[in-house]
Design a protein around this motif. Structure first.
Motif, PDB file in Angstrom:
ATOM      1  N   PHE A  91       0.807  -1.212   0.000  1.00 55.58           N
ATOM      2  CA  PHE A  91       0.000   0.000   0.000  1.00 55.58           C
ATOM      3  C   PHE A  91       0.845   1.269   0.000  1.00 55.58           C
ATOM      4  N   LYS A  92       2.176   1.123  -0.111  1.00 58.76           N
ATOM      5  CA  LYS A  92       3.077   2.270  -0.170  1.00 58.76           C
ATOM      6  C   LYS A  92       3.882   2.192  -1.462  1.00 58.76           C
ATOM      7  N   THR A  93       4.420   3.321  -1.882  1.00 60.01           N
ATOM      8  CA  THR A  93       5.238   3.321  -3.094  1.00 60.01           C
ATOM      9  C   THR A  93       6.691   3.477  -2.708  1.00 60.01           C
ATOM     10  N   PRO A  94       7.602   2.945  -3.427  1.00 64.72           N
ATOM     11  CA  PRO A  94       7.516   1.987  -4.524  1.00 64.72           C
ATOM     12  C   PRO A  94       7.183   0.591  -3.994  1.00 64.72           C
ATOM     13  N   ARG A  95       6.470  -0.158  -4.783  1.00 65.29           N
ATOM     14  CA  ARG A  95       5.951  -1.455  -4.363  1.00 65.29           C
ATOM     15  C   ARG A  95       6.839  -2.634  -4.763  1.00 65.29           C
ATOM     16  N   THR A  96       7.905  -2.394  -5.477  1.00 58.77           N
ATOM     17  CA  THR A  96       8.695  -3.476  -6.076  1.00 58.77           C
ATOM     18  C   THR A  96       9.183  -4.486  -5.051  1.00 58.77           C
ATOM     19  N   MET A  97       9.828  -4.024  -3.993  1.00 62.65           N
ATOM     20  CA  MET A  97      10.369  -4.944  -2.993  1.00 62.65           C
ATOM     21  C   MET A  97       9.256  -5.692  -2.273  1.00 62.65           C
ATOM     22  N   ALA A  98       8.140  -5.032  -2.040  1.00 68.06           N
ATOM     23  CA  ALA A  98       7.020  -5.690  -1.376  1.00 68.06           C
ATOM     24  C   ALA A  98       6.451  -6.803  -2.251  1.00 68.06           C
ATOM     25  N   ILE A  99       6.345  -6.562  -3.549  1.00 65.63           N
ATOM     26  CA  ILE A  99       5.805  -7.582  -4.466  1.00 65.63           C
ATOM     27  C   ILE A  99       6.759  -8.774  -4.545  1.00 65.63           C
ATOM     28  N   VAL A 100       8.060  -8.489  -4.658  1.00 65.76           N
ATOM     29  CA  VAL A 100       9.040  -9.578  -4.724  1.00 65.76           C
ATOM     30  C   VAL A 100       9.035 -10.365  -3.410  1.00 65.76           C
ATOM     31  N   GLY A 101       8.976  -9.652  -2.292  1.00 67.81           N
ATOM     32  CA  GLY A 101       8.926 -10.326  -0.992  1.00 67.81           C
ATOM     33  C   GLY A 101       7.679 -11.169  -0.841  1.00 67.81           C
ATOM     34  N   LEU A 102       6.556 -10.674  -1.334  1.00 68.36           N
ATOM     35  CA  LEU A 102       5.306 -11.439  -1.269  1.00 68.36           C
ATOM     36  C   LEU A 102       5.398 -12.684  -2.148  1.00 68.36           C
ATOM     37  N   PHE A 103       6.016 -12.564  -3.294  1.00 69.71           N
ATOM     38  CA  PHE A 103       6.214 -13.715  -4.174  1.00 69.71           C
ATOM     39  C   PHE A 103       7.083 -14.766  -3.483  1.00 69.71           C
ATOM     40  N   ILE A 104       8.138 -14.317  -2.815  1.00 74.18           N
ATOM     41  CA  ILE A 104       9.011 -15.249  -2.099  1.00 74.18           C
ATOM     42  C   ILE A 104       8.261 -15.927  -0.957  1.00 74.18           C
ATOM     43  N   THR A 105       7.394 -15.182  -0.261  1.00 79.24           N
ATOM     44  CA  THR A 105       6.642 -15.804   0.834  1.00 79.24           C
ATOM     45  C   THR A 105       5.678 -16.860   0.311  1.00 79.24           C
ATOM     46  N   PHE A 106       5.119 -16.666  -0.887  1.00 71.89           N
ATOM     47  CA  PHE A 106       4.247 -17.699  -1.449  1.00 71.89           C
ATOM     48  C   PHE A 106       5.048 -18.940  -1.841  1.00 71.89           C
ATOM     49  N   ILE A 107       6.275 -18.730  -2.299  1.00 73.24           N
ATOM     50  CA  ILE A 107       7.142 -19.886  -2.570  1.00 73.24           C
ATOM     51  C   ILE A 107       7.425 -20.627  -1.268  1.00 73.24           C
ATOM     52  N   GLU A 108       7.625 -19.854  -0.200  1.00 68.44           N
ATOM     53  CA  GLU A 108       7.900 -20.467   1.093  1.00 68.44           C
ATOM     54  C   GLU A 108       6.726 -21.287   1.609  1.00 68.44           C
ATOM     55  N   VAL A 109       5.512 -20.911   1.253  1.00 64.99           N
ATOM     56  CA  VAL A 109       4.346 -21.701   1.668  1.00 64.99           C
ATOM     57  C   VAL A 109       4.490 -23.130   1.154  1.00 64.99           C
ATOM     58  N   PHE A 110       4.875 -23.266  -0.098  1.00 64.42           N
ATOM     59  CA  PHE A 110       5.051 -24.608  -0.653  1.00 64.42           C
ATOM     60  C   PHE A 110       6.197 -25.344   0.031  1.00 64.42           C
ATOM     61  N   ILE A 111       7.256 -24.621   0.356  1.00 64.68           N
ATOM     62  CA  ILE A 111       8.380 -25.258   1.050  1.00 64.68           C
ATOM     63  C   ILE A 111       7.961 -25.702   2.447  1.00 64.68           C
ATOM     64  N   ILE A 112       7.234 -24.843   3.154  1.00 61.01           N
ATOM     65  CA  ILE A 112       6.770 -25.188   4.502  1.00 61.01           C
ATOM     66  C   ILE A 112       5.821 -26.372   4.452  1.00 61.01           C
ATOM     67  N   LEU A 113       4.919 -26.386   3.472  1.00 61.96           N
ATOM     68  CA  LEU A 113       4.009 -27.528   3.344  1.00 61.96           C
ATOM     69  C   LEU A 113       4.772 -28.812   3.024  1.00 61.96           C
ATOM     70  N   ILE A 115       7.877 -29.478   3.944  1.00 60.62           N
ATOM     71  CA  ILE A 115       8.557 -29.876   5.184  1.00 60.62           C
ATOM     72  C   ILE A 115       7.564 -30.489   6.159  1.00 60.62           C
ATOM     73  N   ALA A 116       6.401 -29.859   6.297  1.00 64.41           N
ATOM     74  CA  ALA A 116       5.381 -30.398   7.201  1.00 64.41           C
ATOM     75  C   ALA A 116       4.908 -31.763   6.716  1.00 64.41           C
ATOM     76  N   GLY A 117       4.756 -31.922   5.418  1.00 62.50           N
ATOM     77  CA  GLY A 117       4.357 -33.221   4.868  1.00 62.50           C
ATOM     78  C   GLY A 117       5.417 -34.282   5.111  1.00 62.50           C
ATOM     79  N   THR A 118       6.673 -33.885   5.013  1.00 63.08           N
ATOM     80  CA  THR A 118       7.768 -34.829   5.271  1.00 63.08           C
ATOM     81  C   THR A 118       7.767 -35.268   6.725  1.00 63.08           C
ATOM     82  N   PHE A 119       7.575 -34.319   7.631  1.00 62.93           N
ATOM     83  CA  PHE A 119       7.505 -34.672   9.046  1.00 62.93           C
ATOM     84  C   PHE A 119       6.303 -35.573   9.331  1.00 62.93           C
ATOM     85  N   ALA A 120       5.174 -35.243   8.717  1.00 62.16           N
ATOM     86  CA  ALA A 120       3.967 -36.057   8.939  1.00 62.16           C
ATOM     87  C   ALA A 120       4.153 -37.464   8.377  1.00 62.16           C
TER      88      ALA A 120
END
Length: 130
Positions: A91-113, A115-120
Motif C-alpha cells: 500500500f506504499k510506493t515503490p511497491r517493487t520490494m514488497a511484491i518480490v517479498g510477497l512472491f518469495i513468501t508464497f514460494i515459502e508456503v510450498f516449502i513449509i508444506l 517440510i510439514a508433509g515430510t515430518f507427517a
C-alpha cells in the motif's frame, strides 16, 4: 546607554541627557534606524527518491524465512512476519520490494508444506512400524 557627541562643544554626552552638561546646549534626540540584519541563506535539500520501509523489511524477512524455513518454528515465524510486512508494503510506493517479498513468501508456503508433509510422513511411518 550610548554615548553621543554634543553638536555645540563636541564633548561626549549620554544619549539619555536632555542637554549637554558642559555647555548647556539642548541635545537633539536622534532616532536610530534599526540595524539591518543579514539573513543567512537557507539551503533546503529535497530528496525525491522515496523508499518503502515495510516493503524492504518484508523482503528481508522473506529471504531470511526462505533460508531458515527448515527450522520448524523459527522459520515459520520469520515467514509470517515477512508476509505481514510485504502485505503492508503493497500500500506504499515503490511497491517493487514488497511484491518480490510477497512472491518469495508464497514460494515459502510450498516449502513449509513440503517440510510439514515430510515430518507427517515420517511420523506416520514410525507409528506404523511400531
Amino acid at each position: 546607554m550610548a554615548i553621543v557627541k554634543c553638536s555645540e562643544c563636541g564633548k561626549e554626552v549620554s544619549d539619555k541627557a536632555t542637554s549637554c552638561p558642559n555647555c548647556g546646549a539642548p541635545l537633539q534626540t536622534v532616532i536610530q534606524a534599526p540595524t539591518q540584519t543579514v539573513e543567512k541563506e537557507k539551503i533546503i535539500v529535497v530528496n525525491n527518491s522515496s523508499s518503502n520501509g515495510c516493503g524492504i523489511a518484508g523482503f528481508v524477512f522473506a529471504i531470511l524465512g526462505l533460508f531458515l524455513g527448515w527450522i520448524p518454528v523459527l522459520g515459520w515465524i520469520i515467514w509470517f512476519i515477512g508476509l505481514i510486512l510485504c502485505f503492508i508494503g503493497l500500500f506504499k510506493t515503490p511497491r517493487t520490494m514488497a511484491i518480490v517479498g510477497l512472491f518469495i513468501t508464497f514460494i515459502e508456503v510450498f516449502i513449509i508444506l513440503a517440510i510439514a508433509g515430510t515430518f507427517a510422513a515420517g511420523a506416520s511411518a514410525i507409528s506404523n512400524s511400531l
